[in-house]
Structures are given as C-alpha cells and as structure tokens.
Design an enzyme around this catalytic site. Structure first.
Site, PDB file in Angstrom:
ATOM      1  N   LYS A 106      16.088 -39.722  19.833  1.00 36.96           N
ATOM      2  CA  LYS A 106      15.132 -40.561  19.096  1.00 36.96           C
ATOM      3  C   LYS A 106      13.773 -39.886  19.078  1.00 36.96           C
ATOM      4  O   LYS A 106      13.463 -38.995  19.900  1.00 36.96           O
ATOM      5  CB  LYS A 106      15.023 -41.958  19.709  1.00 36.96           C
ATOM      6  CG  LYS A 106      14.483 -42.005  21.145  1.00 36.96           C
ATOM      7  CD  LYS A 106      12.974 -41.991  21.274  1.00 36.96           C
ATOM      8  CE  LYS A 106      12.506 -42.017  22.728  1.00 36.96           C
ATOM      9  NZ  LYS A 106      11.078 -41.630  22.892  1.00 36.96           N
ATOM     10  N   GLY A 141      13.316 -34.456  29.811  1.00 34.88           N
ATOM     11  CA  GLY A 141      11.862 -34.586  29.871  1.00 34.88           C
ATOM     12  C   GLY A 141      11.175 -34.160  28.599  1.00 34.88           C
ATOM     13  O   GLY A 141      10.049 -33.674  28.624  1.00 34.88           O
ATOM     14  N   LEU A 152      12.665 -37.340  23.909  1.00 32.03           N
ATOM     15  CA  LEU A 152      13.674 -37.616  22.888  1.00 32.03           C
ATOM     16  C   LEU A 152      14.696 -38.662  23.336  1.00 32.03           C
ATOM     17  O   LEU A 152      15.647 -38.955  22.604  1.00 32.03           O
ATOM     18  CB  LEU A 152      14.398 -36.323  22.491  1.00 32.03           C
ATOM     19  CG  LEU A 152      13.513 -35.257  21.832  1.00 32.03           C
ATOM     20  CD1 LEU A 152      14.294 -33.960  21.642  1.00 32.03           C
ATOM     21  CD2 LEU A 152      12.982 -35.752  20.492  1.00 32.03           C
ATOM     22  N   GLY A 210      17.001 -38.635  25.695  1.00 24.13           N
ATOM     23  CA  GLY A 210      18.356 -38.172  25.962  1.00 24.13           C
ATOM     24  C   GLY A 210      19.057 -38.940  27.068  1.00 24.13           C
ATOM     25  O   GLY A 210      20.182 -39.401  26.904  1.00 24.13           O
ATOM     26  N   SER A 244      19.719 -42.569  26.023  1.00 29.66           N
ATOM     27  CA  SER A 244      20.827 -42.603  25.072  1.00 29.66           C
ATOM     28  C   SER A 244      22.162 -42.417  25.780  1.00 29.66           C
ATOM     29  O   SER A 244      23.137 -43.132  25.500  1.00 29.66           O
ATOM     30  CB  SER A 244      20.643 -41.506  24.020  1.00 29.66           C
ATOM     31  OG  SER A 244      21.746 -41.447  23.150  1.00 29.66           O
ATOM     32  N   ASP A 256      13.902 -47.625  27.601  1.00 34.44           N
ATOM     33  CA  ASP A 256      14.348 -47.171  26.280  1.00 34.44           C
ATOM     34  C   ASP A 256      15.836 -47.403  26.035  1.00 34.44           C
ATOM     35  O   ASP A 256      16.307 -47.247  24.908  1.00 34.44           O
ATOM     36  CB  ASP A 256      14.053 -45.678  26.096  1.00 34.44           C
ATOM     37  CG  ASP A 256      12.578 -45.392  25.864  1.00 34.44           C
ATOM     38  OD1 ASP A 256      11.824 -46.337  25.571  1.00 34.44           O
ATOM     39  OD2 ASP A 256      12.178 -44.221  25.981  1.00 34.44           O
TER      40      ASP A 256
END
Length: 279
Positions: free
Chosen positions: A8, A91, A94, A96, A99, A131
C-alpha cells in the site's frame, strides 16, 4: 493454497493528537498496490511451521506467525505450514508486514472454512497492528483513528506508480516519537473524501506529515522526492513513515524514463493501483 499479499501507499497522511493509549490519531487515504509478496498456506497434522526467504524475518516474531497464533487459539485449529516469499522491503512504509498478517488471517479463514465476515476479521486484525484492518478488504479507503476506522471510497488514481526504495529502514515508533508537539489540529480535519471525488484531484492538498521529521533526518529521501517531481511525476510523496517515496505518472513510458534517472543502488518498481475490494 497461494495468496497474494499486496502493498500500500498513503495518499496524504495527517498526524493528529496523541491518544491516552500513546498512539496518534491519523487521517489518511490508503491505496493498495499490485506490488506483492506471496504466502502459501497448507493444513498439516504435524506441528506448525513457518519459513521465509528473508532470514531476518524467519522467526516467531513475524506477523504471519502472530496472526496464525491468534486464530489457532481463538478457534482451536490444528496445524499449518506457512511459507512467505518477500518482495516488499521491511521498514519501507509499504505495509508489507501488515499485509502479510491480514492475508494470513484471510487465508486461515478460507483454509479452515471458518466463514468469518470482513468485520469479524478486522476485529482480529486490529489486535496485530494499526494497518492490518485495511488489508482485510484493501482497495482504496480513508483511514482515521489509528488507521482502524475505515471508509471505502471509489478508486481515483490512474496511471503508473514508481516506487523508489532506498536501503533505509525506518521504525514507525521512532518516527512518531519525533513529534514532540501536536501538529496543527485543523489539518487533521481535512475531508480527503471530498477531494478525491473531484474531477481533477488537487494533489497539493495531500501532504504527509512524516516528511516534516523524516526529511531533516534523512536528506537522501528528500532528494528522491525532488528528483521524482523533476522527472515529471504529477504527484510524489513519502509513503507512511518511509523510507519509500513514490511518484504518480500518466503512462508507463514516463515512469520508465523517470526510473532510469535513479541510481541502481535503489530498489525501484513500477506498479499500478489495485482497484476493487477483496470479496
């Protein structure tokens, strides 16, 4: 079963007041991207196992393992094998790890026929990280609270996104810790939903407050943003707390040309927004 674990970016990220739980309220637009990791899940009768192609992530602290542990304890599940193939840097801003956790939750839900709804999965997801709930449905969503109060909006980004990922890991906790004083409270009330529904999105209104603390600490990251803009990006920004900087381009040829301006020492990827929501 193989599952794609998408990345993201944040289109604007306003840092609000600090909460009693020591987190900050935020106001952001999450945009899922096609750039992804791959997670393979298999039911087993033997003990649980987890492997990752990145040695530093191949441990019990991995968010995939935490996601499985919560589901296992909650529903009394038997064994599983989890294999994680990483493409999204750690870090990098995004999402990761978040997700990966969300996809593990969704994958376990499917693999064990638990039939949990998205709201039920999000209730589990927030126990893992701020997130993680976004990635249950993905797509394009406005995030408030700590990022867990989510509102789906229609896709508004078109074109191609160039990700420039320097070899710098930034811990989100450190980045938040740099905000010694509350930022302008009025900015946290920006209605991103009304801005992205305009015919021509006013990208100049989409600021990332983390740039105020990341750029002075890491001038190299500021230079990456400036070069993206000089190379023709119609919008460029730090994603999350960094270290990734992204540029939005109208067509692929422009993105490819801009990518050639950057040193090969940077990990760079051209990707596209992922439209639609998980079903």
């Amino acid at each position: 079963m193989n599952f794609l674990s998408y990345s993201k970016i944040n289109i604007g990220l306003i840092i609000g007041e600090k909460r009693p739980d020591n987190y900050h309220n935020i106001n952001t637009v999450y945009q899922e991207l096609l750039f992804h990791d791959i997670i393979t899940l298999k039911r087993t009768k033997a003990k649980n196992s987890f492997t990752c192609d990145i040695k530093d992530l191949d441990n019990r602290d991995n968010l995939c393992v935490k996601a499985w542990a919560i589901m296992k304890d909650k529903f009394g599940l038997d064994g599983i094998s989890i294999s994680l193939k990483k493409n999204i840097p750690v870090g990098a801003g995004l999402g990761g790890g978040s997700s990966n956790a969300a996809v593990t939750l969704k994958g376990v839900n499917e693999l064990f026929n638990l039939e949990l709804s998205s709201p039920e999965l999000r209730d589990v997801a927030i126990k893992i990280g701020a997130d993680v709930p976004f990635f249950i449905d993905g797509g394009t969503q406005i995030g408030k609270g700590v990022g867990d109060i989510l509102s789906k909006v229609g896709p508004f980004l078109d074109g191609f996104i160039l990700l420039i990922m320097p070899k710098i890991q930034i811990k989100t906790s450190w980045a938040y810790g740099q905000f010694k004083n509350v930022l302008d409270g009025k900015s946290s009330n920006i209605n991103f939903g009304s801005l992205i529904n305009k015919k021509n999105t006013p990208f100049e209104m989409f600021k990332n407050d983390f740039e105020l603390v990341i750029f002075p600490a890491y001038p190299e990251i500021r230079r990456i943003k400036n070069l993206l803009l000089e190379s023709g990006a119609r919008y460029a920004s730090l994603s999350g707390s960094g270290s990734t900087v992204f540029g939005l381009f109208y067509d692929e040829a422009e993105a490819i040309l801009a990518k050639s301006e950057f040193s090969s020492e940077y990990h760079s990827v051209i990707t596209r927004p992922k439209t639609g929501f998980a079903t």
